[in-house]
Write an enzyme that holds these catalytic residues in place. Sequence first.
Site, PDB file in Angstrom:
ATOM      1  N   TYR A   1     -12.132  22.526 -12.490  1.00 23.63           N
ATOM      2  CA  TYR A   1     -12.735  21.234 -12.770  1.00 23.63           C
ATOM      3  C   TYR A   1     -14.009  21.076 -11.930  1.00 23.63           C
ATOM      4  CZ  TYR A   1     -13.641  16.291 -12.634  1.00 23.63           C
ATOM      5  OH  TYR A   1     -14.282  15.082 -12.683  1.00 23.63           O
TER       6      TYR A   1
ATOM      7  N   ASP B   1      -3.400  23.190  -9.947  1.00 21.39           N
ATOM      8  CA  ASP B   1      -3.810  22.096 -10.835  1.00 21.39           C
ATOM      9  C   ASP B   1      -3.289  22.448 -12.223  1.00 21.39           C
ATOM     10  OD1 ASP B   1      -5.086  20.387 -12.596  1.00 21.39           O
ATOM     11  OD2 ASP B   1      -6.992  20.365 -11.495  1.00 21.39           O
TER      12      ASP B   1
ATOM     13  N   ARG C   1       0.834  -1.219   0.000  1.00 21.37           N
ATOM     14  CA  ARG C   1       0.000   0.000   0.000  1.00 21.37           C
ATOM     15  C   ARG C   1       0.861   1.259   0.000  1.00 21.37           C
ATOM     16  NH1 ARG C   1      -2.499   1.503   4.500  1.00 21.37           N
ATOM     17  NH2 ARG C   1      -2.904  -0.627   5.146  1.00 21.37           N
TER      18      ARG C   1
ATOM     19  N   LYS D   1      -5.186  12.396 -17.822  1.00 23.46           N
ATOM     20  CA  LYS D   1      -5.219  13.212 -19.042  1.00 23.46           C
ATOM     21  C   LYS D   1      -3.884  13.097 -19.786  1.00 23.46           C
ATOM     22  CE  LYS D   1      -9.355  14.538 -17.732  1.00 23.46           C
ATOM     23  NZ  LYS D   1      -9.555  13.853 -16.461  1.00 23.46           N
TER      24      LYS D   1
HETATM   25  N1  PLP Z   1      -8.402  18.419 -12.619  1.00 21.90           N
HETATM   26  C1  PLP Z   1      -8.805  18.692 -13.869  1.00 21.90           C
HETATM   27  C2  PLP Z   1      -8.390  19.988 -14.505  1.00 21.90           C
HETATM   28  C3  PLP Z   1      -9.637  17.794 -14.559  1.00 21.90           C
HETATM   29  O1  PLP Z   1     -10.067  18.101 -15.785  1.00 21.90           O
HETATM   30  C4  PLP Z   1     -10.022  16.580 -13.923  1.00 21.90           C
HETATM   31  C5  PLP Z   1     -10.884  15.605 -14.601  1.00 21.90           C
HETATM   32  O2  PLP Z   1     -11.422  15.851 -15.662  1.00 21.90           O
HETATM   33  C6  PLP Z   1      -9.582  16.343 -12.621  1.00 21.90           C
HETATM   34  C7  PLP Z   1      -8.766  17.270 -12.001  1.00 21.90           C
HETATM   35  C8  PLP Z   1      -9.978  15.082 -11.905  1.00 21.90           C
HETATM   36  O3  PLP Z   1      -9.203  14.035 -12.414  1.00 21.90           O
HETATM   37  P1  PLP Z   1      -9.686  12.497 -12.437  1.00 21.90           P
HETATM   38  O4  PLP Z   1     -10.796  12.390 -13.429  1.00 21.90           O
HETATM   39  O5  PLP Z   1      -8.434  11.777 -12.830  1.00 21.90           O
HETATM   40  O6  PLP Z   1     -10.134  12.170 -11.057  1.00 21.90           O
END
Ligand code: PLP
Length: 383
Positions: free
Chosen positions: A106, A178, A55, A203
């Site tokens: 997001y 982010d 883990r 992504k």
């Molecule tokens: N941050 C951004 C800018 C995103 O577009 C996304 C998902 O689309 C996330 C975070 C969340 O990521 P995950 O879908 O891998 O949980």
Amino acid sequence: MDDRPRTILKPQTIAARALGAGRPTTTALTPPIDVATTYLRDADNGYSSGYVYGRQDNASVQQAEAQIADMEFAREALLFTSGMAAATMVFLALPPTHIVCPNVMYWGLRRWLQDVRRYGHDVTFVDMSNLDEVRAAIIPGKTGLVWIETPSNPLWTITDIAAVAECAHRAGALVCADSTAATPVLTQPLDLGADIVMHSATKYLNGHSDVVAGALATAHRTELWERIRSVRNQHGAVLGPFDAWLLTRGLRTLDLRVKEQSRSARALATRLVGHPALSSVLYPGLPDHPGRQVAARQMSGGFGGMLSVRVKGGAANAVAVAANVHLWRRATSFGGIESLIEHRSSIEGDGSPCPDDLLRLSVGLEDPDDLYRDLSHALNVLT
Ligand code: PLP
């Protein structure tokens, strides 16, 4: 003091070589997948290997973490089961505090943050591209974290990372950025003053639409960082070895993919401006984008592979365009090899700042002329 390790190699080289990792016994060039969930204990009851239990200890996971840390010029990186797991771990590890977040971010995380009071935090949402608003929202001695997302999904607004970091640090707050849409190829948030950088590795980092993963990388080994590590281990939110191995494989071509996708996105955005079926094209690389100057300063090698268009006539017309494309695939997510189109407000729902005439475009690796022809054919049906 900035004590981050810094190799002389460029991120492109670090990524392509997978840190030069192979298997010493066989000299295999590709890193192996380490699947063990447990490790041998020494006769004296110790763990001289440093590996105890799957883990928290896994060499395939550590391989991908080291690659990401080097590309972000970070002290260390941690991988999680998704981008959401990575992001929420930051808030769960923080002692109760005041947080400043962007209006445009997001949607899944924005929705989770609207209910974050249950963990003891207060949140203020601001227009993060407006420094006066950011300054007014930060409360010295009370604000513990400023969350940035740039370019921000799905309007692709730009935040000045260095300026926000300066305001936040002056008030004693940390900054987490982010950087999913920018990737380490185009922006190094830690060099610009952010304390932690976050990615949905689902992504661009993985890039093949076959792994759900998240990453955090830190400039310094702070108390918060150590708490993030223990919350990840306690919650069991660590990525599995197969996914980590796939991520390492995806990372090796990150630089090429992102630069090509950025080139194509810019070409497409430029050609789409002025199309009679569109009221606007949202792309930070366009000369009249409000964040263009800041983007040009803090992004190098391109403005990213993501853009959005607003279709004249509202939601019904936007949905009709998405229905009439053939090359573009109708699907959520982004950053993969194949180009995706999405009517975004139908997924974001009520309370989203996303207009209902917006189509989000993730530009893949297809020929940009083919992509333009396919999209303009669908748009021309409306005119
Ligand atoms: N941050 C951004 C800018 C995103 O577009 C996304 C998902 O689309 C996330 C975070 C969340 O990521 P995950 O879908 O891998 O949980």
